[in-house]
Write a protein that holds these residues in place. Sequence first.
Motif, PDB file in Angstrom:
ATOM      1  N   THR A  25      65.445  42.331  90.809  1.00 41.88           N
ATOM      2  CA  THR A  25      64.895  41.843  89.473  1.00 41.88           C
ATOM      3  C   THR A  25      65.755  42.217  88.557  1.00 41.88           C
ATOM      4  N   CYS A  66      55.012  37.263  95.300  1.00 43.30           N
ATOM      5  CA  CYS A  66      55.661  36.187  94.450  1.00 43.30           C
ATOM      6  C   CYS A  66      55.345  35.993  93.126  1.00 43.30           C
ATOM      7  N   PRO A 126      54.933  36.549  88.993  1.00 45.14           N
ATOM      8  CA  PRO A 126      55.996  36.953  88.166  1.00 45.14           C
ATOM      9  C   PRO A 126      55.955  38.331  87.955  1.00 45.14           C
ATOM     10  N   GLN A 151      62.668  37.529  91.403  1.00 50.00           N
ATOM     11  CA  GLN A 151      63.506  36.742  90.215  1.00 50.00           C
ATOM     12  C   GLN A 151      62.815  35.121  90.830  1.00 50.00           C
ATOM     13  N   TRP A 152      62.836  34.313  89.744  1.00 51.10           N
ATOM     14  CA  TRP A 152      61.978  32.978  89.948  1.00 51.10           C
ATOM     15  C   TRP A 152      62.741  32.198  90.961  1.00 51.10           C
ATOM     16  N   ARG A 186      61.081  33.597  94.006  1.00 49.97           N
ATOM     17  CA  ARG A 186      59.665  33.016  94.197  1.00 49.97           C
ATOM     18  C   ARG A 186      59.444  31.776  94.551  1.00 49.97           C
ATOM     19  N   ALA A 187      60.197  30.903  93.714  1.00 57.51           N
ATOM     20  CA  ALA A 187      59.752  29.414  93.949  1.00 57.51           C
ATOM     21  C   ALA A 187      59.987  28.803  95.324  1.00 57.51           C
TER      22      ALA A 187
END
Length: 635
Positions: free
Chosen positions: A147, A395, A397, A401-402, A405-406
């Motif tokens: 992160t 996952c 926030p 990192q996005w 997670r996405a």
Amino acid sequence: MPKGKKSLAPNPAEPPLVITKTDREAWDDEADAVVVGFGGAGACAALEASANGARVLVLDRFHGGGATAISGGVFYAGGGTHIQSEAGATDDADEMFRYLSLEVKGVVAEETLRDFCDTSVDNLTWLEEHGVPFEASLCPYKTSYPTDDYYLYYSGNEGFSPYKEAAKPAPRGHRAKGAGLPGESFYEPLRASAHRAGIEVEYEARVTRLVIDSRNRVLGVEYRQIKKGFWSSLYRRLNQAGVAIVKYNPKVAAKLRKHCFQIEADHSVLKRVRAINGVVLAAGGFIYNRDMVKEIAPKYRSGMPLGTASDNGSGILLGQSVGGKTDLMDRISAWRFINPPEAFAKGMIINQNGERYINEFMYGAAVGEAMVEHNDGVAILIINGELKKLAREQCKPGKAQWFQRAPALLNLWFNSKEAKTVDELAKVAKVPLETLRKTLDEYNDAADGKMADRFNKGSDRMHAMRNGPYFAINAGIKSKRFPCPTLTLGGLVVDERTGQVKSEDGGVIPGLYAAGRNAVGVCSRQYVSGLSIADCVYSGRRAGGAAARGEMYAAKDAPTPVQSSPIEAKSLEGIPAIHQAQVADPSPEAHQGTSRRPRRDGPYPRQSLNRTIRRPGGATRVSSSQRGRLPKRAP
């Protein structure tokens, strides 16, 4: 491509132009060193050449940056950098060498790898002197990418067997300071430093072929440049939009690239630049040349290309067009990262036979290699309800990192097949029931500490899955919902002392150098995060310095000059045929007037040129004559 439709994409490289004698009227410009490509390797080559006193001209098809600018900005460095020391981590060049020896597996000479490790601290310092920011914040856990709280991490397989037994683990992934994927934080300071140094950079300039003499010495390059103003601005914006959207909508990105190709065809002018000391090829890999990937490494064709449209193999093909030797072209790195979320890695990956084949916590490129090379590209991730719940929690926030997670959440929602029992799991995963049951029993026993895991996965990194529900996630290379990024690792074989391109006959090609993913280098056997960028810095500086100094090769390595006819360009085996280009200049107006750079006498005498001769192999020879000069190139 649909039948009947002609591709607008230009050939990555044309056959070389052979000039038997040089004449200033054959050139539009000149420089001591010409660098093809302005990504990470090209920027480092240009800066090093300039530092060695050379006048440098850089040509980039788009607007610089290449794959480096869209990367995670990780530089693999060790040996006791000040970042490591400030973070409380100990390391030395010997430990780094011992670890990388297992990853590199002899792809470069031992002396080269030793030098790579010994100069690692200096290269990090060099980057910082050019403005690249780093930070000594050590990530306390294993992850594929940290992160924004951390900028130093264990970016490879250092903590796993057999690596940890061979070398003391150390965090060597030095991430440039910046949010998300800070590739620009790594690259833009190098660009700015190059401009401050007075290095001339021509953007929207696609090199089409090399110019050589009758002995195959590279004299310069020919390139097409988009006319400055409206068309170059539109071209740049379309390309930038395509790069930004390609991961989310590849079809729209492909349409934008087609518009770029059309602008190149309709609104560019042809130019030639003479390289007094040498040409450095640093134009990236070939992952975006999908025909080339299909021909050379078909097992990886279904993977998601990682890079930019610049990675079309042009630099490698330019080298091959004059007899350059290539190696490891079928080595492609497939990134099957499943951590974060860590819950995925605590599950198990099986093949189509229902068998595990790797420690799921291993680095993503190692998982990808095992998946593609030994298991037909199949990877079925098995978790149970407890791990699924934990994965959703991991996952949230701030916990990853996005871009990590996405895809994890999308796979939990849309790519997981549920089964209440092991029997049902075998059916939804389409694997043999008895094999799956045996695999699951062994995994559960290892997770409970009843036996050692056959892949050396610690019980603290496993989760017993004795009860359902179970979930099967398709993580194979052909998965549409869990794309597997891929990039090429092979390239031109170079003299590891200078970066000069070696020829197929065992000698070298005078005046031609290669760096980054245009060349076989430290990361060409196996990839770990940061190793490609580190190799770009190392090989870029090596080639740029050698080209500036005019270093060619040791006397004992010099090939016997061929006194017969000039080299003939040949079709490249395993690569789509290259069309023969016209020598006539379709844009004669570009050659009227004088060059911006003052001319000066070089090592080649001025001669008049007046006719062209077509060679059967595809090369074009321009011969000298006392009867006149080369006429204006016809439109």
